[in-house]
Structure formats: C-alpha cells, structure tokens
Design an enzyme around this catalytic site. Sequence first.
Site, PDB file in Angstrom:
ATOM      1  N   HIS A  98       7.091  49.059  -8.107  1.00 35.56           N
ATOM      2  CA  HIS A  98       5.942  49.401  -8.955  1.00 35.56           C
ATOM      3  C   HIS A  98       5.332  50.710  -8.492  1.00 35.56           C
ATOM      4  CE1 HIS A  98       4.688  46.640  -5.735  1.00 35.56           C
ATOM      5  NE2 HIS A  98       3.557  47.339  -5.686  1.00 35.56           N
ATOM      6  N   HIS A 100       1.966  52.933  -8.461  1.00 35.64           N
ATOM      7  CA  HIS A 100       0.507  52.896  -8.636  1.00 35.64           C
ATOM      8  C   HIS A 100       0.037  54.229  -9.224  1.00 35.64           C
ATOM      9  CE1 HIS A 100      -0.399  49.300  -6.078  1.00 35.64           C
ATOM     10  NE2 HIS A 100       0.709  49.657  -5.461  1.00 35.64           N
TER      11      HIS A 100
HETATM   12  P1  5GP Z   1       1.652  46.545  -3.503  1.00 31.55           P
HETATM   13  O1  5GP Z   1       0.706  46.356  -2.368  1.00 31.55           O
HETATM   14  O2  5GP Z   1       2.761  45.530  -3.510  1.00 31.55           O
HETATM   15  O3  5GP Z   1       2.134  47.954  -3.630  1.00 31.55           O
HETATM   16  O4  5GP Z   1       0.793  46.352  -4.803  1.00 31.55           O
HETATM   17  C1  5GP Z   1       0.807  45.227  -5.612  1.00 31.55           C
HETATM   18  C2  5GP Z   1      -0.337  45.411  -6.555  1.00 31.55           C
HETATM   19  O5  5GP Z   1      -0.280  44.423  -7.552  1.00 31.55           O
HETATM   20  C3  5GP Z   1      -1.702  45.275  -5.876  1.00 31.55           C
HETATM   21  O6  5GP Z   1      -2.436  46.467  -6.103  1.00 31.55           O
HETATM   22  C4  5GP Z   1      -2.327  44.063  -6.524  1.00 31.55           C
HETATM   23  O7  5GP Z   1      -3.703  44.224  -6.728  1.00 31.55           O
HETATM   24  C5  5GP Z   1      -1.566  43.956  -7.839  1.00 31.55           C
HETATM   25  N1  5GP Z   1      -1.431  42.592  -8.290  1.00 31.55           N
HETATM   26  C6  5GP Z   1      -1.055  41.529  -7.550  1.00 31.55           C
HETATM   27  N2  5GP Z   1      -1.010  40.424  -8.319  1.00 31.55           N
HETATM   28  C7  5GP Z   1      -1.367  40.814  -9.564  1.00 31.55           C
HETATM   29  C8  5GP Z   1      -1.506  40.106 -10.805  1.00 31.55           C
HETATM   30  O8  5GP Z   1      -1.298  38.901 -10.923  1.00 31.55           O
HETATM   31  N3  5GP Z   1      -1.895  40.830 -11.889  1.00 31.55           N
HETATM   32  C9  5GP Z   1      -2.134  42.180 -11.801  1.00 31.55           C
HETATM   33  N4  5GP Z   1      -2.535  42.794 -12.921  1.00 31.55           N
HETATM   34  N5  5GP Z   1      -2.010  42.867 -10.661  1.00 31.55           N
HETATM   35  C10 5GP Z   1      -1.625  42.184  -9.555  1.00 31.55           C
END
Ligand code: 5GP
Length: 137
Positions: A98, A100
């Site tokens: 993903h 950001h």
């Molecule tokens: P990572 O730390 O893996 O790069 O980011 C994962 C992102 O996904 C985090 O910013 C978190 O807030 C977001 N996230 C986690 N679970 C959910 C969800 O169920 N729905 C949405 N919309 N975002 C999520």
Amino acid sequence: MDCLFCKIIAGEIPSYKVYEDEFVYAFLDINPTSRGHTVVIPKIHIERFTEMAPEDVGRLFRSVSQVARGIEQILSIHGSNIGINNGEVAGQIVPHVHVHIIPRREDDNGGSMHSIVNMPGDTSDLEELADVIRGAF
Ligand code: 5GP
Ligand code: ZN
C-alpha cells in the site's frame, strides 16, 4: 484469503473509497495522520513492494500520481508525503502493498523522510558503498 486489504477490495470490510480503476483501489486511512490521508493498494495480493513485477509497479504509481494530484486540487493542498512502509522492519503492519498519500499543510508540525530514521552509520566510505550496491544490478 485472510487479508484485511483484500477484504476491503472485495467489499467485505467497509471503506471510504476515493478512487478505483482496473488495477488499484484507494481509500481513506482509518487512522489518518493528516486530513485526507489516503491509501492506494493494488487489487492483486502482494505483500511487499519489492516483490512486485515492474509492470505492476508502473500501473500502481500511475494511479498513485493521479490520486495525489486529485487530492491536491480538490483539498487545495500544496504538497504531500507519498511513501511505502516496505516490510515489517520498516513499519509495515498490513501485509498487502500500500502507498500512503499524506497531505501536508503549513504548520502541521510534520517532518520529512529524514524524520523516519536517523542512524546513518559510517559516511566516510560512500564511494565503496555505492560500488557494493551497484553490484546488485
Ligand atoms: P502500514 O503501517 O502497514 O504501512 O499501514 C497500514 C495502514 O492501514 C495504517 O495507516 C492504518 O491506519 C490503515 N488501516 C488499518 N486497518 C484499516 C482498516 O480497516 N480500514 C482502513 N481504511 N484503514 C486501515
Ligand atoms: Zn491482500
């Protein structure tokens, strides 16, 4: 597939979608670090960015660019941080690639990429280091 983001793409878990095309799905982060914080994901399940096929990276980033430009225009934003937590050691929590998009505003007290980590190690041998890394290509 027991993957949170695959479930979001399938509509099994609700999300606030902002954009979708053949290859990507983009939605608002549930725990935003700034207003408009958006996550762009490929519809195919791949855990890490560096595991993606080059043509898929191209498709992903074409759409990331489009979404970031749209956010800038519609929210009157003049800049954003666009980044990937690539792997658990880098802070990746959800194991589905993903990107950001974090809109930035004047006086938001945020930092730059340099605020992610600050342990540069020895910088007196950058020539050698570049040579080592070139060995990968
Ligand atoms: P990572 O730390 O893996 O790069 O980011 C994962 C992102 O996904 C985090 O910013 C978190 O807030 C977001 N996230 C986690 N679970 C959910 C969800 O169920 N729905 C949405 N919309 N975002 C999520
Ligand atoms: Zn997935």
